[in-house]
Scaffold this motif. Structure first.
Motif, PDB file in Angstrom:
ATOM      1  N   ALA A  88       0.733  -1.204   0.104  1.00 46.30           N
ATOM      2  CA  ALA A  88      -0.029  -0.302  -0.262  1.00 46.30           C
ATOM      3  C   ALA A  88       1.079   1.023   0.560  1.00 46.30           C
ATOM      4  N   THR A  89       0.053   2.496  -0.593  1.00 46.38           N
ATOM      5  CA  THR A  89       0.894   3.398  -0.163  1.00 46.38           C
ATOM      6  C   THR A  89       1.421   4.213   1.474  1.00 46.38           C
ATOM      7  N   GLN A  90       2.424   4.098   2.086  1.00 46.90           N
ATOM      8  CA  GLN A  90       2.221   4.419   3.290  1.00 46.90           C
ATOM      9  C   GLN A  90       3.637   4.968   3.708  1.00 46.90           C
ATOM     10  N   THR A  91       3.970   6.028   2.404  1.00 40.34           N
ATOM     11  CA  THR A  91       4.501   7.523   2.284  1.00 40.34           C
ATOM     12  C   THR A  91       4.962   7.664   3.316  1.00 40.34           C
ATOM     13  N   ASN A  92       5.525   7.608   4.184  1.00 42.69           N
ATOM     14  CA  ASN A  92       6.262   8.075   5.230  1.00 42.69           C
ATOM     15  C   ASN A  92       7.209   8.840   5.779  1.00 42.69           C
ATOM     16  N   GLU A  93       6.669   9.993   5.543  1.00 41.07           N
ATOM     17  CA  GLU A  93       7.062  11.748   5.841  1.00 41.07           C
ATOM     18  C   GLU A  93       7.736  12.739   6.735  1.00 41.07           C
ATOM     19  N   LEU A 114       0.875   9.852  20.301  1.00 43.85           N
ATOM     20  CA  LEU A 114       0.123   9.008  19.388  1.00 43.85           C
ATOM     21  C   LEU A 114       0.170   9.004  18.297  1.00 43.85           C
ATOM     22  N   GLU A 115       0.465   8.627  17.219  1.00 46.98           N
ATOM     23  CA  GLU A 115      -0.211   8.606  15.765  1.00 46.98           C
ATOM     24  C   GLU A 115      -0.911   8.180  15.151  1.00 46.98           C
ATOM     25  N   VAL A 116      -2.191   8.283  14.458  1.00 42.39           N
ATOM     26  CA  VAL A 116      -3.111   7.210  13.688  1.00 42.39           C
ATOM     27  C   VAL A 116      -2.861   7.367  12.087  1.00 42.39           C
ATOM     28  N   GLY A 117      -2.492   6.167  11.759  1.00 41.39           N
ATOM     29  CA  GLY A 117      -2.016   6.094  10.743  1.00 41.39           C
ATOM     30  C   GLY A 117      -0.754   6.170   9.775  1.00 41.39           C
ATOM     31  N   ALA A 118       0.462   5.873  11.367  1.00 39.92           N
ATOM     32  CA  ALA A 118       1.657   5.959  11.472  1.00 39.92           C
ATOM     33  C   ALA A 118       2.724   5.778  11.086  1.00 39.92           C
ATOM     34  N   SER A 119       2.125   4.613   9.366  1.00 39.30           N
ATOM     35  CA  SER A 119       3.206   4.168   8.929  1.00 39.30           C
ATOM     36  C   SER A 119       4.655   3.268   9.922  1.00 39.30           C
ATOM     37  N   GLY A 166       2.113   4.320  18.024  1.00 40.52           N
ATOM     38  CA  GLY A 166       1.279   4.687  16.840  1.00 40.52           C
ATOM     39  C   GLY A 166       0.477   3.220  16.806  1.00 40.52           C
ATOM     40  N   LEU A 167      -0.730   4.100  16.010  1.00 39.54           N
ATOM     41  CA  LEU A 167      -1.793   3.262  15.574  1.00 39.54           C
ATOM     42  C   LEU A 167      -0.905   2.920  13.604  1.00 39.54           C
ATOM     43  N   ASP A 168      -1.627   1.896  12.958  1.00 44.75           N
ATOM     44  CA  ASP A 168      -1.634   1.899  11.442  1.00 44.75           C
ATOM     45  C   ASP A 168      -2.666   0.175  11.023  1.00 44.75           C
ATOM     46  N   LEU A 169      -3.196   0.111  10.168  1.00 39.11           N
ATOM     47  CA  LEU A 169      -3.103  -1.204   9.546  1.00 39.11           C
ATOM     48  C   LEU A 169      -2.641  -1.790   9.592  1.00 39.11           C
ATOM     49  N   ASN A 170      -1.268  -1.121   8.762  1.00 41.91           N
ATOM     50  CA  ASN A 170       0.058  -2.317   8.116  1.00 41.91           C
ATOM     51  C   ASN A 170       0.713  -1.411   9.063  1.00 41.91           C
ATOM     52  N   PRO A 171       1.714  -1.443   9.989  1.00 41.80           N
ATOM     53  CA  PRO A 171       2.572  -0.490  10.488  1.00 41.80           C
ATOM     54  C   PRO A 171       3.812  -1.656  10.152  1.00 41.80           C
ATOM     55  N   GLY A 215      -4.081  -2.138  13.843  1.00 45.58           N
ATOM     56  CA  GLY A 215      -5.172  -1.404  14.159  1.00 45.58           C
ATOM     57  C   GLY A 215      -5.474  -0.809  13.145  1.00 45.58           C
ATOM     58  N   ASP A 216      -6.861  -0.489  13.926  1.00 44.56           N
ATOM     59  CA  ASP A 216      -7.822   0.675  12.617  1.00 44.56           C
ATOM     60  C   ASP A 216      -7.921   1.850  13.488  1.00 44.56           C
ATOM     61  N   LEU A 217      -8.037   2.932  13.013  1.00 42.42           N
ATOM     62  CA  LEU A 217      -8.063   4.411  13.646  1.00 42.42           C
ATOM     63  C   LEU A 217      -9.206   5.085  14.568  1.00 42.42           C
ATOM     64  N   VAL A 218     -10.279   4.055  14.540  1.00 38.09           N
ATOM     65  CA  VAL A 218     -11.491   3.968  15.344  1.00 38.09           C
ATOM     66  C   VAL A 218     -11.944   2.697  16.035  1.00 38.09           C
ATOM     67  N   THR A 239      -1.123  12.292   9.541  1.00 43.40           N
ATOM     68  CA  THR A 239      -1.031  13.277   8.661  1.00 43.40           C
ATOM     69  C   THR A 239      -0.844  12.982   7.639  1.00 43.40           C
ATOM     70  N   SER A 240      -2.051  13.134   6.706  1.00 42.68           N
ATOM     71  CA  SER A 240      -2.305  12.537   5.645  1.00 42.68           C
ATOM     72  C   SER A 240      -2.384  11.539   5.136  1.00 42.68           C
ATOM     73  N   VAL A 241      -3.542  11.031   5.981  1.00 41.18           N
ATOM     74  CA  VAL A 241      -4.293   9.316   5.823  1.00 41.18           C
ATOM     75  C   VAL A 241      -5.292   9.298   5.871  1.00 41.18           C
ATOM     76  N   TYR A 243      -7.250  10.319   3.831  1.00 42.34           N
ATOM     77  CA  TYR A 243      -7.773  10.170   2.079  1.00 42.34           C
ATOM     78  C   TYR A 243      -8.078   9.091   1.868  1.00 42.34           C
ATOM     79  N   GLN A 244      -7.364   7.977   2.479  1.00 41.24           N
ATOM     80  CA  GLN A 244      -7.399   6.181   2.667  1.00 41.24           C
ATOM     81  C   GLN A 244      -8.252   6.105   3.094  1.00 41.24           C
ATOM     82  N   VAL A 245      -9.463   6.093   4.445  1.00 41.48           N
ATOM     83  CA  VAL A 245     -10.525   6.115   5.028  1.00 41.48           C
ATOM     84  C   VAL A 245     -12.054   6.615   4.912  1.00 41.48           C
ATOM     85  N   PRO A 246     -12.564   5.516   4.222  1.00 43.75           N
ATOM     86  CA  PRO A 246     -14.191   5.967   4.043  1.00 43.75           C
ATOM     87  C   PRO A 246     -14.295   6.941   4.753  1.00 43.75           C
TER      88      PRO A 246
HETATM   89  C1  SAM Z   1       0.377   8.298   3.193  1.00 38.70           C
HETATM   90  S1  SAM Z   1       0.149   7.552   4.613  1.00 38.70           S
HETATM   91  C2  SAM Z   1       0.913   8.154   6.076  1.00 38.70           C
HETATM   92  C3  SAM Z   1       1.892   8.143   6.914  1.00 38.70           C
HETATM   93  C4  SAM Z   1       2.414   9.490   8.328  1.00 38.70           C
HETATM   94  N1  SAM Z   1       0.833   9.784   8.633  1.00 38.70           N
HETATM   95  C5  SAM Z   1       2.880  10.347   7.284  1.00 38.70           C
HETATM   96  O1  SAM Z   1       2.738  11.487   7.379  1.00 38.70           O
HETATM   97  O2  SAM Z   1       4.543  10.244   7.716  1.00 38.70           O
HETATM   98  C6  SAM Z   1      -0.933   6.796   5.675  1.00 38.70           C
HETATM   99  C7  SAM Z   1      -0.959   5.696   6.196  1.00 38.70           C
HETATM  100  O3  SAM Z   1      -2.346   5.198   7.306  1.00 38.70           O
HETATM  101  C8  SAM Z   1      -2.487   4.155   7.121  1.00 38.70           C
HETATM  102  N2  SAM Z   1      -3.598   4.346   6.928  1.00 38.70           N
HETATM  103  C9  SAM Z   1      -5.041   4.382   6.835  1.00 38.70           C
HETATM  104  N3  SAM Z   1      -6.331   3.277   7.059  1.00 38.70           N
HETATM  105  C10 SAM Z   1      -6.021   3.618   8.145  1.00 38.70           C
HETATM  106  C11 SAM Z   1      -6.786   2.731   9.487  1.00 38.70           C
HETATM  107  N4  SAM Z   1      -8.349   2.851   8.468  1.00 38.70           N
HETATM  108  N5  SAM Z   1      -6.076   3.250  10.258  1.00 38.70           N
HETATM  109  C12 SAM Z   1      -5.071   2.853  11.497  1.00 38.70           C
HETATM  110  N6  SAM Z   1      -3.727   3.207  10.239  1.00 38.70           N
HETATM  111  C13 SAM Z   1      -4.729   3.402   8.506  1.00 38.70           C
HETATM  112  C14 SAM Z   1      -1.682   3.740   6.312  1.00 38.70           C
HETATM  113  O4  SAM Z   1      -1.977   2.497   6.080  1.00 38.70           O
HETATM  114  C15 SAM Z   1      -0.489   4.089   5.476  1.00 38.70           C
HETATM  115  O5  SAM Z   1       0.678   3.605   6.432  1.00 38.70           O
END
Ligand code: SAM
Length: 311
Positions: A88-93, A114-119, A166-171, A215-218, A239-241, A243-246
């Motif tokens: 997946a696109t998990q760009t970590n910036e 605590l970062e959600v979507g931490a990559s 951090g919490l991420d679907l795919n750390p 895990g999931d951010l909710v 940050t920038s997370v 857009y990947q969430v419905p």
């Molecule tokens: C584009 S990356 C951004 C990573 C980091 N926040 C940054 O700014 O460098 C988005 C991350 O959000 C995670 N993500 C997407 N949907 C998620 C969810 N429902 N719960 C947790 N993480 C999620 C993805 O797996 C991905 O690692």
């Protein structure tokens, strides 16, 4: 939006002025019936330019010549498809810490982050990086995060962080060479400075790896937030997370984060997390909105390279 339209949009809105290589390539894919047919056999979320281009780069394929890219992609499609489905696109910036820093530094210290979507968690080390906002320098060491600042006085010092999770679907594991090579492949071809920044930030994180929970951010946020130490200001950020969430899940997340203790920092595109009464953005480039506890504060460029305060 059709796949061809998505590639045109990527060329015009994201790559234009930022990556001539990807702008040219994305335009070419938009007009390439062979490649569009292959992409359209993938689930919609897997058709995106960043994923296709990142996988081809990761496999060692050419991205600077659209003709060579076409031939390589057709020939190697089974391997490319397998990686696109698996990754997946998990760009970590880490550069996005330059955007978070003014808000973090102004909160009561010390902080529990605590970062959600931490990559891979590279944005969990705002206290370990150095910063340059024009002439104003903060912190020491590498990487040095450069940010064109306007409308605010940069902080005097980095925040004090006593807990980071951090919490991420795919750390992603920064100590795993495969994970770091995937993060590297996601960086756009011309961005050598971002590649150097990734290496430096990954070294910082690998020296003291963060607590990253799959895990999931909710669903999984309350349990992780409950692990934050007492006596520190809990800051939940992303940050920038989103857009990947419905959309329905974004709304559930916003409701949840507002109920949790501590503060909430969002750095997301305004189409994804809208606010009433935003001023015009500084220019036509894509910007995120930096917000604290639901109050918009500033426009931020996507990789943290500029911050324009308006609050
Ligand atoms: C584009 S990356 C951004 C990573 C980091 N926040 C940054 O700014 O460098 C988005 C991350 O959000 C995670 N993500 C997407 N949907 C998620 C969810 N429902 N719960 C947790 N993480 C999620 C993805 O797996 C991905 O690692």
């Amino acid at each position: 939006m059709t796949t061809a339209e998505a590639y045109v949009e990527f060329a015009r809105r994201e790559a234009h002025g930022v990556s001539p290589t990807y702008e040219r390539l994305s335009d070419a894919v938009a007009h390439d019936d062979d490649l569009l047919a292959l992409l359209d056999a993938l689930p919609p979320a897997k058709r995106q330019p960043n994923l296709l281009f990142g996988v081809v780069r990761w496999l060692g394929g050419p991205v600077d010549d659209p003709g060579a890219f076409h031939d390589y992609t057709l020939t190697h499609w089974p391997a490319i498809e397998a990686q696109m489905r698996a990754r997946a696109t998990q760009t970590n910036e880490a550069g996005r810490c330059a955007v978070l820093l003014p808000v973090l530094a102004a909160l009561p210290q010390p902080l529990a982050l605590l970062e959600v979507g931490a990559s891979a968690g590279l944005c969990l080390y705002p206290d370990r990086y150095a910063y340059r906002y024009g002439e104003h320098r903060i912190g020491s060491g590498e990487p040095v995060l450069e940010c064109a600042a306007s409308g605010f006085v940069p902080p005097e010092r980095v925040p004090q962080v006593v807990w980071r999770a951090g919490l991420d679907l795919n750390p992603l594991d920064v100590t795993d060479a495969d994970a770091v090579s995937w993060l590297d492949a996601l960086i756009w071809p011309e961005h050598a400075h971002r590649r150097a920044r990734l290496r430096a930030a990954a070294a910082v994180a690998a020296a003291d790896p963060p607590l990253l929970i799959r895990g999931d951010l909710v669903d999984d946020l309350p349990a992780l937030a409950a692990r934050a130490p007492a006596g520190a200001t809990l800051v939940i950020f992303h940050t920038s997370v989103l857009y990947q969430v419905p959309v329905a899940r974004r709304e559930a997340f916003v409701r949840l984060v507002r109920e949790l203790p501590g503060h909430w920092i969002a750095n997301e595109a305004p189409e994804v997390l809208p606010y009433d009464g935003l001023p015009d953005s500084p220019d036509a480039a894509l910007h995120n909105v930096l917000a604290l506890d639901g109050k918009p504060l500033a426009w931020a460029r996507g990789h943290g390279q500029a911050l324009t305060w308006f609050a």
